[in-house]
Design a protein around this motif. Structure first.
Motif, PDB file in Angstrom:
ATOM      1  N   GLU A  81      82.384  14.047  55.689  1.00 36.94           N
ATOM      2  CA  GLU A  81      82.756  14.956  56.751  1.00 36.94           C
ATOM      3  C   GLU A  81      83.598  16.127  56.462  1.00 36.94           C
ATOM      4  N   ALA A  82      84.191  16.260  55.259  1.00 35.06           N
ATOM      5  CA  ALA A  82      84.951  17.304  54.777  1.00 35.06           C
ATOM      6  C   ALA A  82      84.264  18.642  54.506  1.00 35.06           C
ATOM      7  N   ASP A  83      83.273  18.576  53.952  1.00 35.49           N
ATOM      8  CA  ASP A  83      82.203  19.692  53.894  1.00 35.49           C
ATOM      9  C   ASP A  83      82.870  20.388  52.583  1.00 35.49           C
ATOM     10  N   ILE A  84      84.059  20.967  52.669  1.00 36.93           N
ATOM     11  CA  ILE A  84      84.816  21.796  51.633  1.00 36.93           C
ATOM     12  C   ILE A  84      86.116  21.131  51.388  1.00 36.93           C
ATOM     13  N   VAL A  85      86.295  20.799  50.029  1.00 39.23           N
ATOM     14  CA  VAL A  85      87.593  20.376  49.668  1.00 39.23           C
ATOM     15  C   VAL A  85      87.791  20.997  48.229  1.00 39.23           C
ATOM     16  N   PRO A  86      89.100  21.074  47.982  1.00 37.73           N
ATOM     17  CA  PRO A  86      89.936  21.874  46.878  1.00 37.73           C
ATOM     18  C   PRO A  86      89.574  20.812  45.621  1.00 37.73           C
ATOM     19  N   VAL A  87      88.981  21.217  44.464  1.00 42.27           N
ATOM     20  CA  VAL A  87      88.840  20.525  43.161  1.00 42.27           C
ATOM     21  C   VAL A  87      89.570  20.994  42.020  1.00 42.27           C
ATOM     22  N   GLN A  88      89.698  20.142  41.274  1.00 39.77           N
ATOM     23  CA  GLN A  88      90.354  20.343  39.877  1.00 39.77           C
ATOM     24  C   GLN A  88      89.210  20.187  38.967  1.00 39.77           C
ATOM     25  N   TYR A  89      88.934  21.135  38.039  1.00 40.74           N
ATOM     26  CA  TYR A  89      87.688  20.895  37.246  1.00 40.74           C
ATOM     27  C   TYR A  89      88.062  21.176  35.803  1.00 40.74           C
ATOM     28  N   ARG A  90      87.253  20.761  34.723  1.00 39.70           N
ATOM     29  CA  ARG A  90      87.330  21.061  33.623  1.00 39.70           C
ATOM     30  C   ARG A  90      85.958  20.971  32.869  1.00 39.70           C
ATOM     31  N   ARG A  91      85.772  22.013  31.587  1.00 41.90           N
ATOM     32  CA  ARG A  91      84.512  21.656  31.051  1.00 41.90           C
ATOM     33  C   ARG A  91      84.470  20.495  30.013  1.00 41.90           C
ATOM     34  N   VAL A  92      83.435  19.509  29.965  1.00 44.97           N
ATOM     35  CA  VAL A  92      83.214  18.536  29.236  1.00 44.97           C
ATOM     36  C   VAL A  92      81.983  18.607  28.507  1.00 44.97           C
ATOM     37  N   LYS A  93      81.669  17.789  27.455  1.00 45.41           N
ATOM     38  CA  LYS A  93      80.441  17.765  26.794  1.00 45.41           C
ATOM     39  C   LYS A  93      79.586  17.082  27.396  1.00 45.41           C
ATOM     40  N   CYS A  94      78.512  17.370  27.375  1.00 43.88           N
ATOM     41  CA  CYS A  94      77.145  16.709  28.181  1.00 43.88           C
ATOM     42  C   CYS A  94      76.606  15.667  27.258  1.00 43.88           C
ATOM     43  N   GLU A  95      76.502  14.368  28.037  1.00 45.98           N
ATOM     44  CA  GLU A  95      75.859  13.194  27.347  1.00 45.98           C
ATOM     45  C   GLU A  95      74.787  13.296  27.794  1.00 45.98           C
ATOM     46  N   ARG A  96      73.692  13.309  27.132  1.00 44.79           N
ATOM     47  CA  ARG A  96      72.163  13.121  27.611  1.00 44.79           C
ATOM     48  C   ARG A  96      71.426  11.965  26.936  1.00 44.79           C
ATOM     49  N   SER A  97      70.456  11.541  27.832  1.00 45.36           N
ATOM     50  CA  SER A  97      69.617  10.561  27.271  1.00 45.36           C
ATOM     51  C   SER A  97      68.083  11.198  27.054  1.00 45.36           C
ATOM     52  N   GLY A  98      67.819  10.976  25.605  1.00 48.42           N
ATOM     53  CA  GLY A  98      66.674  11.334  25.073  1.00 48.42           C
ATOM     54  C   GLY A  98      66.910  13.028  24.729  1.00 48.42           C
ATOM     55  N   GLY A  99      65.897  13.694  24.269  1.00 50.40           N
ATOM     56  CA  GLY A  99      65.850  14.799  23.686  1.00 50.40           C
ATOM     57  C   GLY A  99      65.734  16.290  24.746  1.00 50.40           C
ATOM     58  N   VAL A 100      66.084  17.218  23.961  1.00 49.69           N
ATOM     59  CA  VAL A 100      65.878  18.688  24.678  1.00 49.69           C
ATOM     60  C   VAL A 100      64.574  18.565  25.238  1.00 49.69           C
TER      61      VAL A 100
END
Length: 193
Positions: A81-100
């Motif tokens: 119901e909020a639609d828009i909320v304040p967030v805190q964020y930071r860049r992190v490493k991407c963990e992926r399954s499989g290859g590019v």
């Protein structure tokens, strides 16, 4: 867990594939209890709306940092119901399954590839392609993680060299066989964390 990001974060497409950890903050009514975090991948551009103020509909206007979250990811951190909320964020490493993954496109006079499922920092800043009958050819960013070059590569096996924003390189040899077709996706090696 994908998200569109505002122009301040998108950086002309360089951020496509980047991973961010987000949490809802400073809103006791809309944030979920305990302020859980999620990791999302930037996959789209959140276009500005300069006809609206930044606090009322112009969420993606420059220089605001904004994440346009999917209907699946938003309720992981806040009430719908909020639609828009304040967030805190930071860049992190991407963990992926499989290859590019490399999805090939183009025509008889140019070659294009969409690169996805990139691990490590998720950002690709340089790409080269090599046909079995060519030298390494640098590619130019078209949009996001779509890269192109003016080369006719039909009938050749394809190898790719990627460089991440952290400066690490990854080479996947003979990813696509000589009989590849436009619209096909092939999988190569993956960056190691």
């Amino acid at each position: 867990m994908s998200t569109g990001v505002s122009g301040a974060l998108f950086d002309r497409g360089k951020a496509c594939g980047a991973c961010y950890e987000l949490r809802c903050v400073d809103h006791i009514r809309w944030c979920l209890l305990g302020s859980p975090s999620i990791v999302v991948t930037a996959t789209d551009f959140c276009a500005p709306n300069y006809g609206r103020p930044g606090d009322f509909g112009g969420w993606c206007n420059f220089p605001r940092d904004h994440f346009e979250m999917s209907l699946f990811s938003f309720p992981q951190i806040a009430r719908m119901e909020a639609d828009i909320v304040p967030v805190q964020y930071r860049r992190v490493k991407c963990e992926r399954s499989g290859g590019v993954r490399f999805r090939v496109a183009g025509s008889s006079y140019f070659f294009e590839v969409l690169i996805s499922n990139v691990g490590l920092d998720g950002e690709v800043v340089a790409v080269k392609v090599k046909g079995s009958q060519t030298a390494w050819l640098p590619m130019a960013r078209n949009w996001g993680q779509n890269w192109q070059c003016n080369a006719a590569l039909r009938g050749q096996s394809l190898s790719f060299e990627l460089t991440s924003s952290g400066g690490r390189s990854l080479t996947s040899f003979s990813v696509a066989p000589p009989h590849w077709l436009y619209g096909q996706t092939f999988e190569g090696k993956q960056f190691e964390l």
